[in-house]
Design a protein around this motif. Sequence first.
Motif, PDB file in Angstrom:
ATOM      1  N   VAL A  31       4.809   5.183  -7.893  1.00 23.01           N
ATOM      2  CA  VAL A  31       3.450   5.648  -7.787  1.00 23.01           C
ATOM      3  C   VAL A  31       2.974   6.794  -7.687  1.00 23.01           C
ATOM      4  CG1 VAL A  31       1.334   4.797  -6.528  1.00 23.01           C
ATOM      5  CG2 VAL A  31       3.181   3.267  -6.480  1.00 23.01           C
ATOM      6  N   ARG A  32       2.244   7.429  -8.598  1.00 26.88           N
ATOM      7  CA  ARG A  32       2.084   8.916  -8.586  1.00 26.88           C
ATOM      8  C   ARG A  32       0.430   9.348  -8.398  1.00 26.88           C
ATOM      9  NH1 ARG A  32       5.233   8.725 -13.367  1.00 26.88           N
ATOM     10  NH2 ARG A  32       3.661   9.413 -14.702  1.00 26.88           N
TER      11      ARG A  32
ATOM     12  N   ARG B  86       0.846  -1.122   0.180  1.00 24.22           N
ATOM     13  CA  ARG B  86       0.045   0.086  -0.036  1.00 24.22           C
ATOM     14  C   ARG B  86       0.937   1.087  -0.137  1.00 24.22           C
ATOM     15  NH1 ARG B  86      -3.392  -0.512   5.468  1.00 24.22           N
ATOM     16  NH2 ARG B  86      -1.010  -0.357   6.087  1.00 24.22           N
ATOM     17  N   VAL B  87       0.268   2.327  -0.476  1.00 27.50           N
ATOM     18  CA  VAL B  87       1.036   3.601  -0.346  1.00 27.50           C
ATOM     19  C   VAL B  87       0.122   4.575   0.359  1.00 27.50           C
ATOM     20  CG1 VAL B  87       2.513   3.539  -2.291  1.00 27.50           C
ATOM     21  CG2 VAL B  87       0.184   4.187  -2.623  1.00 27.50           C
TER      22      VAL B  87
ATOM     23  N   LEU C 163       9.772   6.164   8.889  1.00 25.19           N
ATOM     24  CA  LEU C 163      10.046   6.554   7.283  1.00 25.19           C
ATOM     25  C   LEU C 163       8.777   6.916   6.743  1.00 25.19           C
ATOM     26  CD1 LEU C 163      12.965   4.389   6.262  1.00 25.19           C
ATOM     27  CD2 LEU C 163      13.153   6.576   7.504  1.00 25.19           C
ATOM     28  N   ASP C 164       8.904   7.879   6.307  1.00 27.59           N
ATOM     29  CA  ASP C 164       7.657   8.374   5.263  1.00 27.59           C
ATOM     30  C   ASP C 164       8.157   8.933   3.736  1.00 27.59           C
ATOM     31  OD1 ASP C 164       5.077   8.840   4.406  1.00 27.59           O
ATOM     32  OD2 ASP C 164       5.093  10.839   5.691  1.00 27.59           O
TER      33      ASP C 164
ATOM     34  N   SER D 244       3.203   8.495  -0.536  1.00 27.84           N
ATOM     35  CA  SER D 244       4.350   7.986   0.061  1.00 27.84           C
ATOM     36  C   SER D 244       4.398   6.715   0.571  1.00 27.84           C
ATOM     37  CB  SER D 244       4.697   8.926   1.356  1.00 27.84           C
ATOM     38  OG  SER D 244       3.629   8.705   2.481  1.00 27.84           O
ATOM     39  N   ALA D 245       5.760   6.105   0.875  1.00 26.60           N
ATOM     40  CA  ALA D 245       5.761   4.864   1.598  1.00 26.60           C
ATOM     41  C   ALA D 245       6.025   4.941   3.046  1.00 26.60           C
ATOM     42  CB  ALA D 245       6.819   4.007   0.879  1.00 26.60           C
TER      43      ALA D 245
END
Length: 508
Positions: free
Chosen positions: A227-228, A197-198, A220-221, A214-215
């Motif tokens: 993926v846009r 997932r994003v 972390l982010d 974002s991941a």
Amino acid sequence: MRLTRRAVIGRAVTGALALAFGISWASAGEVPVPVPRPAKVVLAAAAPKPVPDVPMRQSGIAGYMLIDLDTGQVLASREPDRGFAPASTAKLPTAIYALDRLGPDFRFETRVVTDGTIRGETLEGNLYLLGGGDPELDSDALIPLVTGLKARGFRHVTGQFLADGSAGPQRPAIDGDQPADAAYDPAVSGLNLNFNRVRLKWDARGKAKLLRISAKAERLDPEVASVRVALSPYPNAPVLSHAMEGRAEVWRMAEHAFRGEGGRWLPVRQPELYAGEVFQGLARTYGIGLDAPRLGSAPAGAEVLARVQSRPLDVMLKYMLRYSTNLTAEMVGVAASRTGGAAPGSLAGSAAALNAWAAAYAGFPAGDPGFRLANHSGLTTESRVSPRRMVELLAAAARRNPQPGTRFPKLPGGITELMKPYNVAAQSVKLDYKNLQIAAKTGTMAYVRGLAGYIATPSGRRLAFAIFSNDLERRPDDPEMRSNRTWMARAQVFERSLIRSWVIQLDG
């Protein structure tokens, strides 16, 4: 010899005790004097009062079965042999299967390997991010992999950087019939990240507009480019739509939905490249230069440069049942099938191995149509499980995993999902909530509802049960699911009424 009424009753009680407790008398010629017992012992040997049926409150069809775990007696049933779509109650068989095949201490492993040689600050060869099927791998877990590479001393790689997801079936979605933006229906691969997932975040307030993917993990982010997200200017555009543009996944958000501030998860369809991109960016921050990731399989015997392990399986499954994570179910099921000797190339192939195992484990006929899972998570309308087969599997797990000192048998590994007490304020007989325990797994899809698990009544009876409700014919007739919420609420009322009536009747 003429027997008195007292003697007849005495012999009856003696025979009942002998059958119930396996008593073997020393001499067949002697008739021992029976020890006086309270009347309730005689009543316990008699057939229990039938548990009254409860009318359905939802359309479609419902089935259930309730058994006493200590006697094996069926206490209540309706359509016990009909196959129902089980939804996420399928995760119960998956959990038992995985623990039986893999053991509670099993861990997935993700590795970074190479087919080259390190010479000073240069790695001459290719570098591979090799997934091991870990469904819980997240952006934070990539840190020890990157620091492990840094400790090796190289800063440059002459070859390619490749992402390898061949440790599991590779498909763009678990089911594919779910809405395109359903985060619970992500891609499946041997290399997964952030449950595939994003995180979409937007802020339309003020002049500085924010639209970001974002991941995201706990620490972390990082933003991702594979993926846009962009706004769709079309007035009738769906809130979110997905398309592939070259190697990139593009989500378009309708302008009319771009309001205020918010965020949500979206599924990823190319998890290998997604994980590779996040790893590449993290490596760059540690001074290691990598090319953009490509898909590729690591050669056998490649040198392991760094590795990271998942949490133990029993902990992973506890969270899987609590949060009903579909990706976890699919990956632990596939891992269990591989350990059992199968090499499934698909989720259906792995589920077939589970079906064969379940028949042997619970003792019902192989290939029985009352137990036919099409995947491990239950995210499909193709699976069928009957109340009888689900209860038999739960009973087998209880027999094989006795846990002294517990009032109800937990699943192997101590997995439980405790449900809230049922509201019986309108009933003339109140339940003893303090001593009523229920450990169960729910299952929910559109016009599909399931509930299965264990009950310990206040009087100490130990029960296993399964309740299924389906109205699959309404799904295509109601594509926007306008009536699903009402249907689901009625199905849940039906479940609560059933369990309430069972406990009241058995303990009354």
